[in-house]
Design a protein around this motif. Structure first.
Motif, PDB file in Angstrom:
ATOM      1  N   ARG A 200       0.835  -1.211   0.000  1.00 16.34           N
ATOM      2  CA  ARG A 200       0.000   0.000   0.000  1.00 16.34           C
ATOM      3  C   ARG A 200       0.867   1.257   0.000  1.00 16.34           C
ATOM      4  NH1 ARG A 200      -5.568   0.424   3.186  1.00 16.34           N
ATOM      5  NH2 ARG A 200      -6.342   2.237   2.085  1.00 16.34           N
ATOM      6  N   THR A 201       0.983   1.892  -1.158  1.00 20.52           N
ATOM      7  CA  THR A 201       0.421   1.552  -2.453  1.00 20.52           C
ATOM      8  C   THR A 201       1.511   1.753  -3.494  1.00 20.52           C
ATOM      9  OG1 THR A 201      -1.722   2.455  -1.733  1.00 20.52           O
ATOM     10  CG2 THR A 201      -1.443   2.084  -4.077  1.00 20.52           C
ATOM     11  N   PHE A 213      -7.757  -4.097   0.445  1.00 18.16           N
ATOM     12  CA  PHE A 213      -6.772  -3.618   1.431  1.00 18.16           C
ATOM     13  C   PHE A 213      -7.270  -3.885   2.849  1.00 18.16           C
ATOM     14  CE2 PHE A 213      -5.350  -0.791  -2.102  1.00 18.16           C
ATOM     15  CZ  PHE A 213      -3.996  -1.095  -2.079  1.00 18.16           C
TER      16      PHE A 213
END
Length: 260
Positions: A200-201, A213
């Motif tokens: 991320r990310t 996520f």
């Protein structure tokens, strides 16, 4: 008497990061630059981003365009890097990724998976790593030292999304990592893999739905998704003197989601 090999500090190494101008590659490049290494930023199309990093680190960064699937271009890149730094590349991070979007909803499923998709990933991940490794070997032998770090994935332990082509190529790369480690160990050249999950990310994971996520974070002991900077820091270990006796290994860096 057992043969020993030198283990230079990160600041004494010349590091090539393939696909190093953006995404995870840029984080890897910046991690090595932070530690004082001289870094060759390989790119295919992201020239502006590669040049921007060089402008930020003019003494220690060098940008070099090459398609890692093309042996002649790879050789020319290594030659330019050696001329620029007046020394051979000693550390290679095989990060370059064939065109791929990490969005399970958009990937080919079992019924429509094309061999061409698998071949594209094998070409980029395995052939690309083979090209850079073989081209780096003469310089590593000259330096009496070598570190190769391949970038893998935790999906072959935890195939929760149907990235058949990508996962197959990374599994093949892990196999080659281990056979190369056995072959090159007597020369003081270590070969390892660092495998991650969803990050991320990055540019590649930007298309990942927010719900994914959240789901990954909920099943991770740290209750969060690993960042690219955290992943990049783990790569430094395999290049450092602390890992001088470590080879043929696959380190999973995903916050504890997958136990390997």
């Amino acid at each position: 008497m057992q043969q020993t090999h030198p283990s230079p500090a990160l600041s004494d190494q010349i590091v090539l990061v393939t696909g190093g101008a953006r995404g995870l590659g840029e984080h890897i490049v910046r991690a090595f630059l932070r530690e004082g290494a001289r870094v060759v930023i390989n790119y295919l199309t992201s020239e502006k981003r590669a040049v921007a990093i060089v402008e930020e680190f003019p003494e220690t960064a060098f940008a070099a365009q090459a398609d890692v699937c093309d042996p002649a271009m790879v050789q020319a890149m290594f030659d330019r890097a050696q001329t620029h730094f007046d020394a051979p590349v000693t550390t290679v991070v095989n990060n370059a990724l064939p065109d791929f979007t990490f969005n399970g909803d958009a990937r080919e499923k079992a019924y429509d998976l094309r061999w061409e998709s698998v071949a594209q990933q094998l070409e980029g991940a395995v052939r690309g790593a083979l090209n850079t490794t073989q081209t780096a070997l003469p310089g590593m032998r000259q330096a009496g030292f070598g570190r190769i770090v391949n970038i893998g994935t935790n999906l072959f332990q935890n195939p929760v999304v149907p990235y058949h082509d990508y996962t197959a190529a990374k599994a093949a790369l892990l196999s080659m990592t281990r056979t190369l480690a056995q072959d090159l160990g007597p020369e003081g050249i270590t070969v390892n893999m660092v495998s991650g999950g969803l990050l991320r990310t990055t540019d590649s994971s930007a298309a990942t739905p927010e719900a994914v996520f959240d789901l990954v974070a909920a099943h991770t002991p740290l209750r969060r998704v690993t960042t690219p900077a955290e992943f990049a820091d783990a790569i430094l270990f395999f290049a450092s003197p602390w890992a001088r006796a470590v080879t043929g290994q696959n380190l999973v860096v995903d916050g504890g989601l997958v136990k390997d």
